[in-house]
Design a protein around this motif. Structure first.
Motif, PDB file in Angstrom:
ATOM      1  N   SER A   1       1.005  -1.068   0.197  1.00  0.00           N
ATOM      2  CA  SER A   1       0.094  -0.663  -0.246  1.00  0.00           C
ATOM      3  C   SER A   1       0.806   1.286   0.186  1.00  0.00           C
ATOM      4  O   SER A   1       2.327   1.474   0.384  1.00  0.00           O
ATOM      5  CB  SER A   1      -0.569   0.065   1.400  1.00  0.00           C
ATOM      6  N   ARG A   2       0.281   2.013   0.034  1.00  0.00           N
ATOM      7  CA  ARG A   2       0.915   3.891   0.021  1.00  0.00           C
ATOM      8  C   ARG A   2       1.521   3.700   0.924  1.00  0.00           C
ATOM      9  O   ARG A   2       2.918   4.473   0.727  1.00  0.00           O
ATOM     10  CB  ARG A   2       0.211   4.370  -0.719  1.00  0.00           C
ATOM     11  N   SER A   3       0.832   3.846   2.088  1.00  0.00           N
ATOM     12  CA  SER A   3       1.266   3.866   3.818  1.00  0.00           C
ATOM     13  C   SER A   3       2.642   3.564   4.136  1.00  0.00           C
ATOM     14  O   SER A   3       3.176   3.830   4.394  1.00  0.00           O
ATOM     15  CB  SER A   3       0.396   3.851   4.322  1.00  0.00           C
ATOM     16  N   GLU A   4       2.438   1.806   3.277  1.00  0.00           N
ATOM     17  CA  GLU A   4       3.646   0.932   3.665  1.00  0.00           C
ATOM     18  C   GLU A   4       4.656   1.408   2.509  1.00  0.00           C
ATOM     19  O   GLU A   4       6.431   1.232   3.652  1.00  0.00           O
ATOM     20  CB  GLU A   4       2.485  -1.102   3.075  1.00  0.00           C
ATOM     21  N   ALA A   5       4.556   1.706   1.487  1.00  0.00           N
ATOM     22  CA  ALA A   5       5.735   1.906   1.036  1.00  0.00           C
ATOM     23  C   ALA A   5       6.579   3.119   1.568  1.00  0.00           C
ATOM     24  O   ALA A   5       8.051   3.380   1.692  1.00  0.00           O
ATOM     25  CB  ALA A   5       4.990   1.471  -0.322  1.00  0.00           C
ATOM     26  N   PHE A   6       5.551   4.084   1.682  1.00  0.00           N
ATOM     27  CA  PHE A   6       5.876   5.068   1.316  1.00  0.00           C
ATOM     28  C   PHE A   6       6.579   5.447   3.328  1.00  0.00           C
ATOM     29  O   PHE A   6       7.429   6.578   3.907  1.00  0.00           O
ATOM     30  CB  PHE A   6       4.895   6.311   1.481  1.00  0.00           C
ATOM     31  N   ALA A   7       6.042   5.094   4.087  1.00  0.00           N
ATOM     32  CA  ALA A   7       6.545   5.652   5.173  1.00  0.00           C
ATOM     33  C   ALA A   7       8.233   4.167   5.154  1.00  0.00           C
ATOM     34  O   ALA A   7       9.150   4.663   5.713  1.00  0.00           O
ATOM     35  CB  ALA A   7       5.823   4.355   6.372  1.00  0.00           C
ATOM     36  N   ALA A   8       8.260   3.118   4.416  1.00  0.00           N
ATOM     37  CA  ALA A   8       9.565   2.299   4.801  1.00  0.00           C
ATOM     38  C   ALA A   8       9.705   3.472   3.886  1.00  0.00           C
ATOM     39  O   ALA A   8      11.934   4.132   4.349  1.00  0.00           O
ATOM     40  CB  ALA A   8       9.103   1.120   4.309  1.00  0.00           C
ATOM     41  N   TRP A   9      10.173   4.043   2.810  1.00  0.00           N
ATOM     42  CA  TRP A   9      11.234   4.750   1.521  1.00  0.00           C
ATOM     43  C   TRP A   9      11.405   6.157   2.247  1.00  0.00           C
ATOM     44  O   TRP A   9      13.042   6.424   2.680  1.00  0.00           O
ATOM     45  CB  TRP A   9      10.476   5.267   0.843  1.00  0.00           C
ATOM     46  N   GLN A  10      10.129   6.919   2.998  1.00  0.00           N
ATOM     47  CA  GLN A  10      10.208   7.709   3.412  1.00  0.00           C
ATOM     48  C   GLN A  10      11.523   7.950   5.271  1.00  0.00           C
ATOM     49  O   GLN A  10      12.430   8.927   5.374  1.00  0.00           O
ATOM     50  CB  GLN A  10       9.551   9.208   4.530  1.00  0.00           C
ATOM     51  N   ALA A  11      11.410   6.537   5.846  1.00  0.00           N
ATOM     52  CA  ALA A  11      12.549   5.738   7.537  1.00  0.00           C
ATOM     53  C   ALA A  11      13.756   6.365   6.777  1.00  0.00           C
ATOM     54  O   ALA A  11      14.808   7.004   7.298  1.00  0.00           O
ATOM     55  CB  ALA A  11      12.226   4.794   7.937  1.00  0.00           C
ATOM     56  N   GLU A  12      14.451   5.491   5.217  1.00  0.00           N
ATOM     57  CA  GLU A  12      14.922   5.320   4.965  1.00  0.00           C
ATOM     58  C   GLU A  12      15.744   6.527   4.580  1.00  0.00           C
ATOM     59  O   GLU A  12      17.117   7.097   4.799  1.00  0.00           O
ATOM     60  CB  GLU A  12      15.326   4.475   3.595  1.00  0.00           C
ATOM     61  N   VAL A  13      15.313   7.333   3.839  1.00  0.00           N
ATOM     62  CA  VAL A  13      15.563   8.708   3.947  1.00  0.00           C
ATOM     63  C   VAL A  13      15.815   9.462   4.197  1.00  0.00           C
ATOM     64  O   VAL A  13      16.821  10.207   5.273  1.00  0.00           O
ATOM     65  CB  VAL A  13      14.766   9.324   2.087  1.00  0.00           C
ATOM     66  N   GLU A  14      15.462   9.773   5.656  1.00  0.00           N
ATOM     67  CA  GLU A  14      15.876  10.440   6.977  1.00  0.00           C
ATOM     68  C   GLU A  14      16.952   9.245   7.681  1.00  0.00           C
ATOM     69  O   GLU A  14      17.340   9.896   7.728  1.00  0.00           O
ATOM     70  CB  GLU A  14      14.739  10.203   8.177  1.00  0.00           C
ATOM     71  N   HIS A  15      17.273   8.688   7.502  1.00  0.00           N
ATOM     72  CA  HIS A  15      18.644   7.629   7.962  1.00  0.00           C
ATOM     73  C   HIS A  15      19.171   8.473   7.228  1.00  0.00           C
ATOM     74  O   HIS A  15      20.566   8.493   7.544  1.00  0.00           O
ATOM     75  CB  HIS A  15      18.037   6.364   7.161  1.00  0.00           C
ATOM     76  N   SER A  16      19.273   8.318   5.716  1.00  0.00           N
ATOM     77  CA  SER A  16      20.031   8.865   5.054  1.00  0.00           C
ATOM     78  C   SER A  16      20.704  10.376   4.585  1.00  0.00           C
ATOM     79  O   SER A  16      22.242  10.104   4.985  1.00  0.00           O
ATOM     80  CB  SER A  16      20.158   8.599   2.920  1.00  0.00           C
ATOM     81  N   ARG A  17      19.571  10.949   5.775  1.00  0.00           N
ATOM     82  CA  ARG A  17      19.856  12.428   5.569  1.00  0.00           C
ATOM     83  C   ARG A  17      20.817  12.566   6.946  1.00  0.00           C
ATOM     84  O   ARG A  17      22.099  13.290   7.578  1.00  0.00           O
ATOM     85  CB  ARG A  17      18.936  13.712   5.364  1.00  0.00           C
ATOM     86  N   ARG A  18      20.056  11.554   8.013  1.00  0.00           N
ATOM     87  CA  ARG A  18      21.225  11.863   9.076  1.00  0.00           C
ATOM     88  C   ARG A  18      22.834  11.372   9.120  1.00  0.00           C
ATOM     89  O   ARG A  18      23.420  12.046   9.510  1.00  0.00           O
ATOM     90  CB  ARG A  18      20.500  11.042  10.219  1.00  0.00           C
ATOM     91  N   ILE A  19      22.691  10.253   8.477  1.00  0.00           N
ATOM     92  CA  ILE A  19      24.039  10.063   8.263  1.00  0.00           C
ATOM     93  C   ILE A  19      24.835  11.169   7.088  1.00  0.00           C
ATOM     94  O   ILE A  19      26.047  11.178   7.642  1.00  0.00           O
ATOM     95  CB  ILE A  19      23.975   8.442   6.932  1.00  0.00           C
ATOM     96  N   GLU A  20      24.219  11.713   6.116  1.00  0.00           N
ATOM     97  CA  GLU A  20      25.136  12.328   5.403  1.00  0.00           C
ATOM     98  C   GLU A  20      25.756  13.332   6.343  1.00  0.00           C
ATOM     99  O   GLU A  20      26.342  14.375   6.489  1.00  0.00           O
ATOM    100  CB  GLU A  20      24.285  12.848   4.402  1.00  0.00           C
ATOM    101  N   ARG A  21      24.795  14.021   7.295  1.00  0.00           N
ATOM    102  CA  ARG A  21      24.791  15.578   8.227  1.00  0.00           C
ATOM    103  C   ARG A  21      25.866  15.121   8.979  1.00  0.00           C
ATOM    104  O   ARG A  21      26.794  15.960   9.441  1.00  0.00           O
ATOM    105  CB  ARG A  21      23.889  16.150   8.927  1.00  0.00           C
ATOM    106  N   GLU A  22      26.079  14.063   9.835  1.00  0.00           N
ATOM    107  CA  GLU A  22      26.559  13.385  10.863  1.00  0.00           C
ATOM    108  C   GLU A  22      28.131  12.856   9.962  1.00  0.00           C
ATOM    109  O   GLU A  22      29.380  13.210  10.570  1.00  0.00           O
ATOM    110  CB  GLU A  22      26.365  12.558  11.324  1.00  0.00           C
TER     111      GLU A  22
END
Length: 168
Positions: free
Chosen positions: A97-118
């Protein structure tokens, strides 16, 4: 839902520019999915191909997870949808579903942003086992821009086939 897409800066440093272009491409994929139902997002491009917009979102969650968390951050974690490192599993969005796929994608994007920032710099590196080489964060960010751009081209055709919407 309407996705806001940031404009990359016309004059900025390398890191800020890479970060902005990556976010631009991430937002483009989200925009291609705006206003569609789960059924539309699971609609295949041209059977027998299983390519769908939702499959692309799931695939990009795997790509973000692999390059930032596994390669740069050295985390020993499985893929989101496959514990055998089979990237093709993500493309099968038939039960998603949209909610399942987007939740997983957005969570990974946030991890990526954090790793890059740090990260101290774009020269920070991690091990890419498929290539058996160290790769820099700079390469990873360029690679992700390329990966999104390529798949956003697919998303253009998928969206047009669903409801005729073109452009981004």
């Amino acid at each position: 839902m309407t996705t806001e897409r940031p404009s990359p800066p016309l004059q900025a440093g390398e890191r800020e520019t890479l970060r902005a272009f990556l976010d631009f491409h991430r937002a483009t994929l989200a925009m291609k999915c705006d206003g569609l139902s789960d059924e539309d997002l699971r609609r295949r491009s041209m059977p027998p191909s299983t390519l769908t917009l939702l499959g692309l979102v799931r695939h990009m969650a795997e790509v973000e997870r692999t390059w930032f968390r596994k390669v740069i951050n050295g985390e020993d974690i499985p893929l989101v949808w496959s514990d055998t490192n089979d990237y093709q599993v993500a493309y099968d969005a038939s039960g998603s579903s949209r909610s399942e796929a987007f939740a997983a994608w957005q969570a990974e994007v946030e991890h990526s942003r954090r790793i890059e920032r740090e990260a101290e710099s774009l020269d920070v590196s991690g091990y890419q086992p498929r290539w058996q080489e160290q790769v820099s964060l700079r390469l990873v960010m360029h690679h992700l821009c390329h990966e999104y751009a390529r798949h956003n081209g697919h998303a253009d055709f998928l969206r047009e086939g669903i409801d005729g919407v073109t452009g981004a």
